[in-house]
Write an enzyme that holds these catalytic residues in place. Structure first.
Site, PDB file in Angstrom:
ATOM      1  CD  GLU A  68      -2.765  -1.311   0.025  1.00  0.00           C
ATOM      2  OE1 GLU A  68      -3.532   0.776   0.290  1.00  0.00           O
ATOM      3  OE2 GLU A  68      -3.321  -2.426  -0.277  1.00  0.00           O
ATOM      4  CD  GLU A 117      -4.616  18.319   4.087  1.00  0.00           C
ATOM      5  OE1 GLU A 117      -6.215  18.494   4.579  1.00  0.00           O
ATOM      6  OE2 GLU A 117      -4.021  16.836   3.591  1.00  0.00           O
TER       7      GLU A 117
END
Length: 385
Positions: free
Chosen positions: A137, A164
């Protein structure tokens, strides 16, 4: 003139039918909840997902004598030097201390077993599986690196190319859906834009419908904490706890990976026909469904290769354990793990002000205290007293 008795009875019945049903008291609602959940099954699952209060988790540190039992077991089987060896390409935020805190949050991981099962062996098995998935992952997958691929895990803290601010990587299209957003209410930035729910942490947690349940488990049922501030999954010890959360929680019709590996989950005929069992291969199906089709997909093969390496180094003898999931089918409603563990409004006639157990995800996990009351109050627009 007196009415016939039958007419009188019918009249009273009509009046009763027309009477408005009344909400139960809080005590009555909790008694109804207990009648549905005070069972050996629920007690067993609740024990496996129990959590340590955050204030105690934050006190956990390497070598601390007062660390919980399961943390001390992990420290013995996986000392800090081995963590550094396994994850030499990791982001600094994935510290050994934070991994111990992630273990501490869920005391069932690497716990003792009172029925004769070997706690050390199960812990080695669990860590090997967990780390193999970390490597796939969040690994660098760089074959030219001097460090082998199985030890390149935890390199990525946030999904590659995502930040962000700036365009893309929102993972928040569901936020604009008024029905869906009512279930897992997305947070907003100061400019009114939606928060971003791209992959963060060792599990690369994505989407508001995964941040919400994780937040509930971490913050006493409050889904809003991580929906309003999703980057806590990257910037705090939650970056590794998101993986241990996923490891212990069942996802009907899929069992938890912990129960697959420690033997608590018992596959039925449908599970066996689909190729699932108590083995590493089944955890691949659970984590990313990279199975089926008759040939091993590359991602699944990576996980298998990494698992072998971690298992060998941790002292877990996988022997004849099934590793391939090339012929495994997805879990179905016929699985023994198709548990009814979520509360949903009871739509049946006559069941006003009640919620029922279902096997699909709702905001009201029956495994967490207080959710039956929330389900009744939210769905029936009442306040139980």
């Amino acid at each position: 003139m007196r009415k016939p008795l039958t007419a009188l009875i019918l009249g009273l019945a009509c009046q009763a039918a027309l009477a408005e049903p009344q909400p139960p008291t809080l005590q009555q609602a909790l008694q109804y909840e207990a009648a549905l959940t005070d069972t050996p099954f629920f007690r067993s699952v609740k024990a496996s997902i129990r959590t340590l209060p955050n204030a105690q988790v934050e006190q956990v540190a390497p070598g601390r004598a007062a660390n919980p039992l399961n943390v001390r077991r992990v420290e013995r089987l996986l000392p800090a030097a081995k963590w550094e060896y396994y994850f030499s390409r990791r982001d600094a935020s994935y510290s050994y201390q934070r991994f111990l805190q992630a273990i501490a949050k869920f005391p069932a991981i690497c716990d003792d077993y009172r029925d004769g099962r070997d706690g050390d062996a199960i812990c080695r098995h669990s860590l090997a599986a967990m780390f193999a998935h970390f490597a796939q992952e969040t690994g660098d997958h760089n074959r030219s690196d001097t460090v082998p691929e199985w030890r390149q895990g935890l390199k990525y803290l946030r999904e590659m190319g995502c930040a962000e601010t700036g365009p893309g990587c929102g993972y928040n299209t569901e936020c604009a859906d008024p029905v869906f957003n009512k279930v897992w209410t997305c947070g907003k930035n100061a400019d009114g834009s939606w928060k971003k729910y791209f992959g963060r942490g060792a599990k690369q947690l994505s989407y508001n419908y995964n941040y919400g349940p994780f937040s509930q488990a971490m913050f006493d049922g409050d889904q809003s904490v991580l929906l309003k501030n999703p980057d806590l999954v990257a910037s705090t010890w939650l970056n590794l706890t998101s993986a241990t959360f996923f490891f212990v929680f069942p996802q009907p019709p899929k069992p938890s990976m912990l129960h697959v590996l420690d033997g608590s989950w018992v596959p039925n005929a449908a599970d066996k026909a689909a190729g699932a069992g108590n083995n590493f291969a089944t955890t691949i199906q659970i984590i990313n469904a990279e199975c089926g089709g008759g040939t091993e997909r590359q991602a699944a093969q990576n996980r298998i290769d990494y698992y072998r390496q971690f298992a060998n180094d941790l002292g877990w003898d996988y022997g004849n354990e099934q590793l391939s999931c090339a012929n495994m089918q997805r879990f179905s409603a016929a699985s023994s793990a198709a548990y009814n563990i979520y509360w949903e409004k009871d739509w049946k006639w006559g069941n006003d002000y009640k919620c029922q157990l279902v096997n699909y995800q709702t905001p009201y996990s029956a495994l967490q205290a207080g959710n039956y009351q929330r389900c009744v109050e939210d769905n029936w627009n009442v306040k139980l007293k």
